[in-house]
Design a protein around this motif. Structure first.
Motif, PDB file in Angstrom:
ATOM      1  N   THR A  86       0.829  -1.124   0.077  1.00 29.78           N
ATOM      2  CA  THR A  86       0.049  -0.014  -0.043  1.00 29.78           C
ATOM      3  C   THR A  86       0.832   1.435  -0.083  1.00 29.78           C
ATOM      4  OG1 THR A  86      -1.774  -1.333   1.233  1.00 29.78           O
ATOM      5  CG2 THR A  86      -1.750   1.191   1.212  1.00 29.78           C
ATOM      6  N   LEU A  87       1.857   1.281   0.859  1.00 30.75           N
ATOM      7  CA  LEU A  87       2.906   2.418   0.720  1.00 30.75           C
ATOM      8  C   LEU A  87       3.559   2.780  -0.115  1.00 30.75           C
ATOM      9  CD1 LEU A  87       4.120   2.245   4.643  1.00 30.75           C
ATOM     10  CD2 LEU A  87       2.476   3.668   3.910  1.00 30.75           C
ATOM     11  N   TYR A  88       3.778   1.507  -0.966  1.00 32.64           N
ATOM     12  CA  TYR A  88       4.642   1.810  -2.389  1.00 32.64           C
ATOM     13  C   TYR A  88       3.791   2.097  -3.447  1.00 32.64           C
ATOM     14  CZ  TYR A  88       9.206  -0.416  -0.941  1.00 32.64           C
ATOM     15  OH  TYR A  88      10.173  -0.393  -0.215  1.00 32.64           O
ATOM     16  N   ALA A  89       2.472   1.757  -3.629  1.00 33.17           N
ATOM     17  CA  ALA A  89       1.510   2.245  -4.446  1.00 33.17           C
ATOM     18  C   ALA A  89       1.138   3.728  -4.113  1.00 33.17           C
ATOM     19  CB  ALA A  89       0.260   1.450  -4.237  1.00 33.17           C
ATOM     20  N   LEU A  90       0.959   3.894  -2.903  1.00 30.08           N
ATOM     21  CA  LEU A  90       0.727   5.561  -2.777  1.00 30.08           C
ATOM     22  C   LEU A  90       1.958   6.505  -3.037  1.00 30.08           C
ATOM     23  CD1 LEU A  90      -1.278   5.001   0.649  1.00 30.08           C
ATOM     24  CD2 LEU A  90      -1.950   5.840  -1.628  1.00 30.08           C
ATOM     25  N   MET A  91       3.210   6.031  -2.599  1.00 26.78           N
ATOM     26  CA  MET A  91       4.465   6.780  -2.976  1.00 26.78           C
ATOM     27  C   MET A  91       4.611   6.965  -4.548  1.00 26.78           C
ATOM     28  SD  MET A  91       7.409   5.610  -0.769  1.00 26.78           S
ATOM     29  CE  MET A  91       7.102   3.849  -0.540  1.00 26.78           C
ATOM     30  N   ALA A  92       4.202   5.770  -5.357  1.00 34.45           N
ATOM     31  CA  ALA A  92       4.376   5.981  -6.595  1.00 34.45           C
ATOM     32  C   ALA A  92       3.370   7.075  -7.268  1.00 34.45           C
ATOM     33  CB  ALA A  92       3.837   4.792  -7.293  1.00 34.45           C
ATOM     34  N   ILE A  93       2.189   7.179  -6.758  1.00 32.94           N
ATOM     35  CA  ILE A  93       0.990   7.748  -7.090  1.00 32.94           C
ATOM     36  C   ILE A  93       1.487   9.326  -6.552  1.00 32.94           C
ATOM     37  CG2 ILE A  93      -1.294   8.800  -6.714  1.00 32.94           C
ATOM     38  CD1 ILE A  93      -2.210   5.797  -6.354  1.00 32.94           C
ATOM     39  N   ALA A  94       1.814   9.487  -5.597  1.00 37.64           N
ATOM     40  CA  ALA A  94       2.551  11.038  -5.158  1.00 37.64           C
ATOM     41  C   ALA A  94       3.491  11.391  -5.914  1.00 37.64           C
ATOM     42  CB  ALA A  94       2.938  10.667  -3.755  1.00 37.64           C
ATOM     43  N   ALA A  95       4.520  10.589  -6.402  1.00 35.02           N
ATOM     44  CA  ALA A  95       5.631  10.974  -7.311  1.00 35.02           C
ATOM     45  C   ALA A  95       5.246  11.487  -8.486  1.00 35.02           C
ATOM     46  CB  ALA A  95       6.672  10.121  -7.496  1.00 35.02           C
ATOM     47  N   TRP A  96       4.087  10.760  -9.152  1.00 31.46           N
ATOM     48  CA  TRP A  96       3.645  10.859 -10.318  1.00 31.46           C
ATOM     49  C   TRP A  96       2.925  12.313 -10.283  1.00 31.46           C
ATOM     50  CZ3 TRP A  96      -1.929  11.198 -11.250  1.00 31.46           C
ATOM     51  CH2 TRP A  96      -2.342  11.490 -12.629  1.00 31.46           C
TER      52      TRP A  96
ATOM     53  N   LEU B 236      11.448  14.907   4.742  1.00 33.61           N
ATOM     54  CA  LEU B 236      11.965  15.893   3.667  1.00 33.61           C
ATOM     55  C   LEU B 236      11.243  15.800   2.497  1.00 33.61           C
ATOM     56  CD1 LEU B 236      15.779  16.308   4.368  1.00 33.61           C
ATOM     57  CD2 LEU B 236      13.893  17.918   5.114  1.00 33.61           C
ATOM     58  N   THR B 237      10.878  14.657   2.024  1.00 33.16           N
ATOM     59  CA  THR B 237      10.520  14.323   0.545  1.00 33.16           C
ATOM     60  C   THR B 237       8.906  14.763   0.776  1.00 33.16           C
ATOM     61  OG1 THR B 237      11.830  12.497  -0.024  1.00 33.16           O
ATOM     62  CG2 THR B 237       9.786  12.532  -1.135  1.00 33.16           C
ATOM     63  N   GLY B 238       8.249  14.253   2.024  1.00 37.95           N
ATOM     64  CA  GLY B 238       6.951  14.642   2.095  1.00 37.95           C
ATOM     65  C   GLY B 238       6.806  16.162   2.251  1.00 37.95           C
ATOM     66  N   LEU B 239       7.481  16.726   2.716  1.00 33.61           N
ATOM     67  CA  LEU B 239       7.635  18.213   2.918  1.00 33.61           C
ATOM     68  C   LEU B 239       7.609  18.949   1.615  1.00 33.61           C
ATOM     69  CD1 LEU B 239       9.515  19.134   6.248  1.00 33.61           C
ATOM     70  CD2 LEU B 239       7.037  19.308   5.866  1.00 33.61           C
ATOM     71  N   THR B 240       8.650  18.570   0.875  1.00 36.07           N
ATOM     72  CA  THR B 240       8.866  19.055  -0.448  1.00 36.07           C
ATOM     73  C   THR B 240       7.818  18.752  -1.344  1.00 36.07           C
ATOM     74  OG1 THR B 240      11.140  18.876  -0.316  1.00 36.07           O
ATOM     75  CG2 THR B 240      10.476  19.100  -2.485  1.00 36.07           C
ATOM     76  N   PHE B 241       7.000  17.494  -1.227  1.00 34.34           N
ATOM     77  CA  PHE B 241       6.030  17.153  -2.127  1.00 34.34           C
ATOM     78  C   PHE B 241       4.667  18.250  -1.663  1.00 34.34           C
ATOM     79  CE2 PHE B 241       6.443  12.399  -3.908  1.00 34.34           C
ATOM     80  CZ  PHE B 241       7.637  12.832  -4.285  1.00 34.34           C
ATOM     81  N   TRP B 242       4.694  18.420  -0.477  1.00 34.30           N
ATOM     82  CA  TRP B 242       3.216  19.014   0.029  1.00 34.30           C
ATOM     83  C   TRP B 242       3.466  20.594  -0.352  1.00 34.30           C
ATOM     84  CZ3 TRP B 242      -0.682  18.793   2.997  1.00 34.30           C
ATOM     85  CH2 TRP B 242      -1.279  20.013   3.712  1.00 34.30           C
ATOM     86  N   ARG B 243       4.681  21.209  -0.675  1.00 32.62           N
ATOM     87  CA  ARG B 243       4.687  22.584  -1.326  1.00 32.62           C
ATOM     88  C   ARG B 243       4.240  22.417  -2.729  1.00 32.62           C
ATOM     89  NH1 ARG B 243      10.184  22.272   1.611  1.00 32.62           N
ATOM     90  NH2 ARG B 243       9.671  23.296   3.549  1.00 32.62           N
ATOM     91  N   ILE B 244       4.573  21.197  -3.286  1.00 33.44           N
ATOM     92  CA  ILE B 244       4.148  21.351  -4.674  1.00 33.44           C
ATOM     93  C   ILE B 244       2.590  20.769  -4.917  1.00 33.44           C
ATOM     94  CG2 ILE B 244       4.579  19.903  -7.043  1.00 33.44           C
ATOM     95  CD1 ILE B 244       7.771  19.761  -5.818  1.00 33.44           C
ATOM     96  N   ASP B 245       2.258  19.698  -4.207  1.00 30.57           N
ATOM     97  CA  ASP B 245       0.876  18.986  -4.497  1.00 30.57           C
ATOM     98  C   ASP B 245       0.341  18.544  -2.899  1.00 30.57           C
ATOM     99  OD1 ASP B 245      -1.336  17.847  -6.324  1.00 30.57           O
ATOM    100  OD2 ASP B 245      -0.464  16.039  -5.319  1.00 30.57           O
ATOM    101  N   ARG B 246      -0.379  18.911  -2.210  1.00 29.54           N
ATOM    102  CA  ARG B 246      -0.821  18.637  -0.851  1.00 29.54           C
ATOM    103  C   ARG B 246      -1.121  17.281  -1.044  1.00 29.54           C
ATOM    104  NH1 ARG B 246      -2.871  24.177   1.859  1.00 29.54           N
ATOM    105  NH2 ARG B 246      -0.997  25.037   1.918  1.00 29.54           N
ATOM    106  N   PRO B 247      -2.013  16.743  -1.819  1.00 29.46           N
ATOM    107  CA  PRO B 247      -2.471  15.413  -1.616  1.00 29.46           C
ATOM    108  C   PRO B 247      -0.944  14.247  -1.846  1.00 29.46           C
ATOM    109  CG  PRO B 247      -4.113  16.266  -2.893  1.00 29.46           C
ATOM    110  CD  PRO B 247      -2.818  17.378  -2.879  1.00 29.46           C
ATOM    111  N   ALA B 248      -0.017  14.718  -2.411  1.00 29.70           N
ATOM    112  CA  ALA B 248       1.288  14.024  -2.594  1.00 29.70           C
ATOM    113  C   ALA B 248       1.941  14.157  -1.219  1.00 29.70           C
ATOM    114  CB  ALA B 248       2.063  14.480  -3.845  1.00 29.70           C
ATOM    115  N   GLY B 249       1.873  15.064  -0.868  1.00 31.96           N
ATOM    116  CA  GLY B 249       2.599  15.230   0.669  1.00 31.96           C
ATOM    117  C   GLY B 249       1.869  14.590   1.694  1.00 31.96           C
TER     118      GLY B 249
END
Length: 166
Positions: free
Chosen positions: A65-75, A129-142
């Motif tokens: 589940t976590l890997y799938a969510l990470m992949a979606i977030a990165a996309w 750090l990745t989560g914070l960086t993603f948050w600044r770009i796309d909140r659901p991804a973060g």
């Protein structure tokens, strides 16, 4: 003018990054699984574990589940950004994937809980750090990185206790 979406367009522009993101995440999962599979029923089964250690059957569904969510977030981050902002975010994402894989190989592959404990501390920082960086770009991804960070924090505690008890 052609409207054939198979040649180009929004579908293809989104599909390739999505497939690359899924391949990267699940490629790391598969490589980590190779290290884990060789030790779960043998070495890991012999270790003293804390009372809060989950049953072995919990780990695979959680990580999948976590890997799938990470992949979606990165996309999502890939789609929502460009240039140096995107390179930095995806670079952090790649770094935490490498650290995630490294932990599996240190803990299960090399059977070194002490080294894995030091490495998972670095992994946790990279996840945050990745989560914070993603948050600044796309909140659901973060937001995806909140349960991931919580799981890595739990895994860190579990790793510490296994190291301490053994």
């Amino acid at each position: 003018m052609s409207t054939d979406v198979h040649k180009s367009g929004p579908l293809r522009g989104a599909l390739i990054p999505a497939l690359v993101s899924l391949a990267a995440a699940f490629g790391v999962a598969a490589l980590g699984g190779m290290a884990t599979a060789s030790s779960v029923e043998t070495w890991y089964a012999t270790l003293q574990k804390p009372a809060f250690n989950p049953p072995n059957g919990i780990f695979a569904p959680v990580w999948t589940t976590l890997y799938a969510l990470m992949a979606i977030a990165a996309w999502r981050v890939w789609q929502a950004s460009s240039g140096p902002v995107r390179r930095r975010a995806i670079g952090l994402y790649a770094a935490q994937l490498v650290l995630n894989l490294g932990w599996s190989w240190l803990f299960f592959g090399l059977r070194q809980p002490g080294l894995a404990l030091a490495e998972i501390a670095v992994l946790f920082v990279a996840v945050v750090l990745t989560g914070l960086t993603f948050w600044r770009i796309d909140r659901p991804a973060g937001l995806v990185f909140v349960p991931y960070a919580a799981w890595v924090a739990f895994a860190s505690l579990l790793n510490f206790e296994i190291w301490r008890l053994n």
